[in-house]
Each structure stands twice: as structure tokens, then as C-alpha cells.
Design a protein around this motif. Structure first.
Motif, PDB file in Angstrom:
ATOM      1  N   ARG A 101       0.817  -1.214   0.000  1.00 24.97           N
ATOM      2  CA  ARG A 101       0.000   0.000   0.000  1.00 24.97           C
ATOM      3  C   ARG A 101       0.844   1.254   0.000  1.00 24.97           C
ATOM      4  O   ARG A 101       0.514   2.239  -0.691  1.00 24.97           O
ATOM      5  CB  ARG A 101      -0.934  -0.007   1.228  1.00 24.97           C
ATOM      6  N   TRP A 102       1.961   1.306   0.747  1.00 24.79           N
ATOM      7  CA  TRP A 102       2.643   2.567   0.988  1.00 24.79           C
ATOM      8  C   TRP A 102       4.027   2.715   0.350  1.00 24.79           C
ATOM      9  O   TRP A 102       4.416   3.820  -0.044  1.00 24.79           O
ATOM     10  CB  TRP A 102       2.760   2.813   2.493  1.00 24.79           C
ATOM     11  N   LEU A 103       4.788   1.653   0.260  1.00 23.28           N
ATOM     12  CA  LEU A 103       6.175   1.824  -0.177  1.00 23.28           C
ATOM     13  C   LEU A 103       6.334   2.266  -1.627  1.00 23.28           C
ATOM     14  O   LEU A 103       7.257   3.036  -1.924  1.00 23.28           O
ATOM     15  CB  LEU A 103       6.971   0.538   0.084  1.00 23.28           C
ATOM     16  N   PRO A 104       5.486   1.842  -2.568  1.00 23.07           N
ATOM     17  CA  PRO A 104       5.644   2.378  -3.928  1.00 23.07           C
ATOM     18  C   PRO A 104       5.521   3.901  -3.987  1.00 23.07           C
ATOM     19  O   PRO A 104       6.276   4.563  -4.706  1.00 23.07           O
ATOM     20  CB  PRO A 104       4.513   1.686  -4.705  1.00 23.07           C
ATOM     21  N   GLY A 105       4.594   4.470  -3.226  1.00 21.29           N
ATOM     22  CA  GLY A 105       4.447   5.924  -3.200  1.00 21.29           C
ATOM     23  C   GLY A 105       5.630   6.619  -2.562  1.00 21.29           C
ATOM     24  O   GLY A 105       6.047   7.705  -2.993  1.00 21.29           O
TER      25      GLY A 105
END
Length: 404
Positions: A101-105
Motif C-alpha cells: 500500500r505505501w512503499l511504492p508511493g
């Protein structure tokens, strides 16, 4: 490669980073507003692939990045470091769903991360934090229902709803303060007390999206130009799916993160010290004084020599600590504390001496040293003040002695 020398490829990479920082990142930093997240700068760090290296490189590479960026653009360095500090707990301790959920962003610079540990009454003494994570009536803090059945929870970021099986749910109440990237971050790694009176053993780390109901924030007007704020938690809902690591084991998450980033704080300091030293070498070599050049005065030459000596010693300590971390050395806490302490205290000395040797021009707004003089003070305080580092060094040294 040893802790005492770098390979040619590493030296070339550092030179490339300094050029990127000066030519591509510095112009974006100059367009930013002090005290606000510079999203264009963060996005450029992502586009250059530097944010992605936060999670694929070792501690030494992190230090090389931070020192090289700090040399030419402290704002870029700090933006990169804050992304790493806020998101490392997710990378190292998060569930597959949290990481997805968060690391790509974080990696591409579209999601801003923050590390929320400090409180008005619990800064250096992180184990004394008071932000309360109060379990709701249908669940116990240990993560199982009264009947002992396994817990379930909605997907990360989903709204809080009643769960027929009594899934673990808490409400966060209290305040965090001096949080970098607050209140503009998109998510926070938040440390809260799940077991009262248990000290460091009763703290849990939670991943809290910024849009959770009851979470508010305000910016603080600080000496450093990067964003720092306070957060208010008014019964903010979190669930088992928001836990990073294990319940009541959040202090381990915090210390694991700090053991990685403390040497790299030292690298940030070394980058600033080197920039101040190089500016001083250029100034004293070209400045006319007393019938010669300023550098010809023995007093000045000896001061410059001391600046160079301390900067190189700090760099070697940082590299040694980072190499120990990469080798999974059990002495990491002591070495990390030593690296942060020596490097940040050294940078304070070197920048102050550079200002002294430059004279009044260094105090003009916009001068490199005026900028560094403001930037160099904070690292001696955050991620454990110098006094805390001395305490860690002493404690670990006595433990080593007793173990012999």
C-alpha cells in the motif's frame, strides 16, 4: 572494501550525487517554502531513483547518499532522509499489505512519510512516551479476544467498523511533537503505549494514515528550514492491521530504525562539515590579510588543519558504524551512537570555525555558511541528543567489559 577506504565506483557515485544535488535538486530546493514539504523536490528524488535505494541498499550506501547530497543541498538530503526514517519501519516490520500500500508511493516520491516518536514530555527518554492506545471493549491489548480466538481486521486504511469476532482495535489519544514532515505527511509511523506502566516493553508501533478521523496537526516555527510539526490524537482508530511488528514490541521497531539512521545522521553532518571546510580553504587561500594570504597565518592554518582532521575522523567513524550495521555486528548500538555523536559535534565545531574565519560575510542571509549554521544545530538533538548517545556508549561499553 573496508571501512577505511572506498572503491573507485563508490567515489564516482558520490561525485555524481554531488553534481545532481547542485544542478537538479538545488534549484527545486530554492523554490520551496521553509517549513513546508517540498513535494516537487521529493518527487525528483524519486525520479532519480534515490528514494528506491533507501530500501535496496545497505547502511554504508545510505551514508554515502546523505553525505553527498548534504554537501550541495541540505534540503534534498533531509527530504530523502525523512522518507527513509518514516518508511523504514514499514519496510522492515510491515505486513505485505502495508508494504504494498505505501512503499511504492514513498519510492516514487508521491507519498510523504513521517516518524512520530517524540512527545512534549518524552523526547530523549522515548520509553516514557504517553500517547495512549486504549483497547476497545471487545478486544484485549494482546491481540486476541476474551475467548482466545484469532483476530481479524479490515484492510489497511479501511474505515473502522464493528467486527463480530472482536478484532483488535485501539483508540489513540494524546500528542506527538517535533515530528518532521508533520502535519503534511500522508502517513505516520506512530509509537503508542498499549500497556501502561510497562516502560519500553509496553509500546506498539502503528501505521496511521493522515486521513484517520481524530488526527490533527499544526506546523511549528523552527530554526531548521524543513517541516516540523505537532500531532493531536483524539481517539484515532487503529486496528490489528495497522500494527507494525508485534503488539508491545514497538520499542524494538523504533530502536531498529534509529540504529540504522543514526550513523547516517552522522553522514549528513559530515557532508555539511566538508562543505564548510572547502569553503574555508577557498576563502583563506584567496583572502588578502597582513601582507599575504589569510592561509599564511599560522593560527589560521592550524585551525583549518583541526577542521580537516576532525572531519576526516568523523567520516571514518560513520563508515565504520555503517559497515558494522551491514555486517550485522552485535556492536551496532554503540558504534551508531559513537558515529552520530562524533560527527554531529564535529560539524558544529567545523561550521562555527568556518564562520569565524570568514568573518561578517558568513552571517549574511543567503551565504552558504549562514545556511549551514542554522542547519547544523538540530542534528545534535534529534534521533537522540548528544547526551543520550554518551549514555548509550557508556552502557554498551560496560556491558562489553562485563561480558569478557
Amino acid at each position: 572494501m573496508t571501512a577505511f577506504s572506498l572503491e573507485p565506483a563508490q567515489l564516482a557515485w558520490c561525485a555524481e550525487l554531488r553534481t545532481l544535488a547542485a544542478e537538479r535538486l538545488r534549484p527545486l530546493a530554492d523554490k520551496g517554502e521553509p517549513g513546508r514539504v517540498n513535494r516537487a523536490l521529493v518527487a525528483e528524488l524519486g525520479g532519480l531513483g534515490l528514494l528506491g535505494r533507501l530500501f535496496t541498499s545497505g547502511a554504508l550506501d545510505l551514508c554515502l547518499m546523505r553525505e553527498s547530497l548534504a554537501y550541495a543541498c541540505t534540503e534534498a538530503e533531509t527530504a530523502l532522509a525523512l522518507q527513509g526514517l518514516g518508511a523504514h519501519p514499514v519496510h522492515a516490520y510491515g505486513t505485505p499489505a502495508q508494504r504494498t500500500r505505501w512503499l511504492p508511493g514513498v519510492t516514487d516520491g508521491t507519498a510523504i512519510a513521517a516518524f512520530a516518536l517524540s512527545e512534549p514530555g518524552a523526547g530523549s527518554d522515548a520509553a516514557a512516551l504517553e500517547l495512549r492506545a486504549e483497547a476497545e471493549a471487545d478486544a484485549s491489548p494482546g491481540g486476541r479476544t476474551a475467548a482466545g480466538t484469532a483476530l481479524t481486521a479490515p484492510a489497511a486504511g479501511a474505515p473502522l467498523t464493528a467486527a463480530p469476532d472482536g478484532a483488535a482495535r485501539w483508540r489513540l489519544t494524546g500528542e506527538k511533537c517535533w515530528i518532521s514532515n508533520a502535519p503534511e505527511a500522508d502517513f505516520y509511523t506512530v509509537f503508542a503505549r498499549t500497556t501502561p506502566g510497562a516502560g519500553a516493553r509496553g509500546v506498539t508501533a502503528f501505521l496511521v494514515p493522515a486521513d484517520r478521523p481524530g488526527l490533527t496537526g499544526r506546523g511549528l516555527d523552527m530554526l531548521s528550514p524543513h517541516p516540523i510539526g505537532a500531532l493531536g490524537f483524539d481517539a484515532v482508530p487503529v486496528t490489528a492491521d495497522d500494527v507494525l511488528g508485534e503488539v508491545d514490541r514497538g520499542f524494538r521497531v523504533a530502536m531498529g530504525t534509529l540504529n540504522l539512521f543514526r550513523p547516517s545522521v552522522g553522514a549528513f553532518a559530515v557532508g555539511m562539515a566538508q562543505a564548510a571546510l572547502d569553503a574555508t580553504l577557498a576563502h583563506t587561500a584567496g583572502r588578502d590579510a597582513f601582507g599575504g594570504k589569510l592561509k599564511d597565518l599560522q593560527t589560521v592554518a592550524h585551525q583549518v588543519a583541526e577542521m580537516a582532521l576532525r572531519t576526516e575522523a568523523a567520516r571514518l567513524m560513520v563508515h565504520a558504524a555503517a559497515s558494522a550495521y551491514d555486517a550485522d555486528d552485535p556492536d551496532v548500538p554503540r558504534r551508531s551512537a559513537m558515529a552520530k555523536l562524533l560527527a554531529t559535534e564535529t560539524a558544529q565545531y567545523v561550521v562555527d570555525m568556518a564562520v569565524q574565519l570568514h568573518g561578517a560575510r558568513a552571517l549574511q542571509r543567503g551565504h552558504l555558511l549562514e545556511h549551514l549554521y542554522r542547519e547544523v544545530r538540530a542534528p545534535r538533538v534529534y534521533e537522540g541528543a548528544s547526551e543520550v548517545q554518551r549514555g548509550i556508549i557508556a552502557k554498551e561499553s560496560y556491558a562489553r567489559q562485563e561480558a569478557r
